[in-house]
Design an enzyme around this catalytic site. Sequence first.
Site, PDB file in Angstrom:
ATOM      1  N   THR A   1       0.817  -1.195  -0.093  1.00  0.00           N
ATOM      2  CA  THR A   1      -0.023  -0.054  -0.095  1.00  0.00           C
ATOM      3  C   THR A   1       0.790   1.312   0.043  1.00  0.00           C
ATOM      4  OG1 THR A   1      -1.981  -1.077   1.085  1.00  0.00           O
ATOM      5  CG2 THR A   1      -1.714   1.465   1.371  1.00  0.00           C
TER       6      THR A   1
ATOM      7  N   SER B   1       1.502  -7.619  -1.105  1.00  0.00           N
ATOM      8  CA  SER B   1       2.343  -8.561  -0.492  1.00  0.00           C
ATOM      9  C   SER B   1       1.540  -9.891  -0.110  1.00  0.00           C
ATOM     10  CB  SER B   1       2.881  -8.180   0.983  1.00  0.00           C
ATOM     11  OG  SER B   1       1.578  -7.947   1.904  1.00  0.00           O
TER      12      SER B   1
ATOM     13  N   THR C   1       1.355  -4.655   4.444  1.00  0.00           N
ATOM     14  CA  THR C   1       1.291  -4.876   5.667  1.00  0.00           C
ATOM     15  C   THR C   1       0.698  -6.234   5.981  1.00  0.00           C
ATOM     16  OG1 THR C   1      -1.013  -4.163   5.640  1.00  0.00           O
ATOM     17  CG2 THR C   1       0.866  -2.572   6.264  1.00  0.00           C
TER      18      THR C   1
END
Length: 188
Positions: A12, A54, A85
């Site tokens: 992000t 991710s 994250t």
Amino acid sequence: MTRVLLLTTGGTIASRRGDQGLEPQISARGLLEYMSDLRAHYHIDARDILNLDSSNIQAEEWQTIARHVFENRMEYSGIVITHGTDTMAYTASVLSFMLRGISIPVVLTGAQLPMAHPLSDGMENLRTALAMAASGVPGVFLAFDRKVILGCRAVKTRTTDFDAFESVNWPLAANVDGKGLQIHREAI
Ligand code: GLU
């Protein structure tokens, strides 16, 4: 000036809104432009090594990240890795074991809102990550919301809160407050 290497992997923090939702689009050079005030304090070199959400990071990418850290460990005082994250805690944990005995700080960070968003937490997280990377304390860490967590203890516990990560059954490695970066050596 302390030399820090910034390795980007997507997530992000480096995203912009595209046709399919958020897409990692901001390069290492683009991130560096947001960090112009920090460059008065640190010499920062930046490299793109991956450009992924991710949730698509797997063992092959962990090897790529570990190799870049290992190959650059003698040139820099610390290394910061930006990462999505959702799986950052897994990467932090696996790097803790892949890079056991590393002689410099290696600090993962990211953001809940893209750097390009006016309310982004990315800059604050990068500030903490860079301070830890320049601290001279070796190990693998995750920096988020002014907390620094040992890489093998971090868990993402909140989906949207800026306070997204906790250190499980272990004190924080460091935190940032009015006295600056407070390192808790007994926890490291
Ligand atoms: N799922 C994306 C990722 O982990 C976005 C989540 C984030 O970066 O906060 O890369």
